[in-house]
Scaffold this motif. Sequence first.
Motif, PDB file in Angstrom:
ATOM      1  N   LYS A  88      -4.569 -13.144 -13.701  1.00  0.00           N
ATOM      2  CA  LYS A  88      -4.444 -11.733 -13.351  1.00  0.00           C
ATOM      3  C   LYS A  88      -3.761 -11.652 -12.000  1.00  0.00           C
ATOM      4  N   PRO A  91       0.085  -6.341  -8.373  1.00  0.00           N
ATOM      5  CA  PRO A  91       1.361  -5.782  -8.866  1.00  0.00           C
ATOM      6  C   PRO A  91       2.634  -6.482  -8.330  1.00  0.00           C
ATOM      7  N   THR A 223      -5.483  -6.594   0.806  1.00  0.00           N
ATOM      8  CA  THR A 223      -5.039  -5.399   0.071  1.00  0.00           C
ATOM      9  C   THR A 223      -3.826  -4.785   0.766  1.00  0.00           C
ATOM     10  N   HIS A 224      -3.884  -4.705   2.089  1.00  0.00           N
ATOM     11  CA  HIS A 224      -2.779  -4.121   2.849  1.00  0.00           C
ATOM     12  C   HIS A 224      -1.477  -4.901   2.611  1.00  0.00           C
ATOM     13  N   VAL A 226      -0.696  -6.715   0.035  1.00  0.00           N
ATOM     14  CA  VAL A 226      -0.225  -6.500  -1.343  1.00  0.00           C
ATOM     15  C   VAL A 226       0.612  -5.215  -1.407  1.00  0.00           C
ATOM     16  N   GLY A 227       0.115  -4.148  -0.738  1.00  0.00           N
ATOM     17  CA  GLY A 227       0.855  -2.883  -0.711  1.00  0.00           C
ATOM     18  C   GLY A 227       2.208  -3.042  -0.025  1.00  0.00           C
ATOM     19  N   GLU A 228       2.209  -3.768   1.088  1.00  0.00           N
ATOM     20  CA  GLU A 228       3.460  -4.008   1.837  1.00  0.00           C
ATOM     21  C   GLU A 228       4.472  -4.755   0.985  1.00  0.00           C
ATOM     22  N   PHE A 230       4.657  -4.953  -2.217  1.00  0.00           N
ATOM     23  CA  PHE A 230       5.113  -4.107  -3.317  1.00  0.00           C
ATOM     24  C   PHE A 230       6.266  -3.207  -2.859  1.00  0.00           C
ATOM     25  N   SER A 231       6.090  -2.584  -1.680  1.00  0.00           N
ATOM     26  CA  SER A 231       7.154  -1.703  -1.167  1.00  0.00           C
ATOM     27  C   SER A 231       8.394  -2.512  -0.801  1.00  0.00           C
TER      28      SER A 231
END
Lengths: 263, 159
Positions: A88, A91, A223-224, A226-228, A230-231
């Motif tokens: 798993k 993203p 988590t932060h 992962v978001g970075e 992704f962008s």
Amino acid sequence: MEAYLNRGIKEIIEEFPEVEDVLNDYDIGCGPCNVGICLLKDIVAIHRLSEDQEQQLMARIAKAIHPDRDIRVPRVEKKTEAKPKEFKYSPPMKKLVDEHVLIKRWIALIPEVAKDLDLESEESRRLILDGIDMIRSYADKFHHAKEEDILFKYFDENSDILEVMHADHAHARSLVKEMQDALEKRDRKTIAKNLMAYRELLTEHIRKEDEILYPWMDDQLSTHQVGELFSKFDEADQKIGVPTDKYENFINRLENKFENQEG
Amino acid sequence: MEKFEGCPGSRMMRFNSRNENDAAPTVGKIKSQLAQWPIQLHLINPAAPYYQRADVLLTADCVAYALGDFHRDYLQGKSIAIACPKLDQGQDIYLEKIKSWIDSAKINTLTVLIMQVPCCGGLLNLAQQAADTAKRKIPIKYVVVGIQGEILQEEWVAA
């Protein structure tokens, strides 16, 4: 044994070939790796075995290295049902795994492409040029660049595992460069040889990333981050602007061609 | 744990008394990680500065009571809104606010924390609906918390 933990795996396998078979029993496929500089301790850590399995693996390696010593190998209860590993991904990591799908479809076609290659025909030369373009633009510029310029920067780039990944990328680039030169010389043998070498290299490289590197990286990322990521991947895709449809069409056409030939 | 019949979301249960070793540590005060007010989803303004490009927690009301380490493990460094998918009215407003976080506040990530009871899944559905209709895409994670505070599941949703 302590000293072996800090040695590169290729060196250990060269000295004690049985270690490769032991690693294979735990789905740790270091044998075919071209680089093999990862330290034994890092390899054991990154494969996230259970504590029991890790103890058993280390005992078996110790036995292979010191056959004269009395080393007890602990028994590990085997799971009755062997299920394929399910990974798993976050993203951004899933995006990279999904990009591998098109590359794997291209790799699967390579034996057919390399077979009966006729460089005197315009159609065959066009096919090789398109294949090189797919590797350079999609696999390298679009996919590997996101890894090298963005993802790997979140980790220690001097770590063995990332050095291996960089070395794989460099090796792939040199194979493609040789193919380009060989095409100009109409050197069929080199092109066929390099296509097959590229297939072997990328098959193992993708397996390492999908099954070992990306899950390990996901465990380390916050988590932060992962978001970075992704962008940043999204921005990079827009900036690079590789027409992915073009390469999907190329693969679709080739798959249809070889399917029809078989039929 | 004594069990009583009824809807799993509102069924009465009494957990066996925890022993001394289960008690929360009493050394020093646990500092709150809450960095904003208000927090209820109807009351918050999705354009507030603390949501801009933030990692946002959307938490079911009950989560912070069940999850012992909520502040340290989940709230720290994040902005928050709380809601109850079972009891709250006007959830169409919630949908618009979550969309506004994604598109206007350009939040970095959304983590949805819900309880294990079935009705709580509505909050994750709401977040996914908002994400599906938003123009931007962001990573969404969901965490399912057991009624005795254990983490049952923690996964990323495909963006």
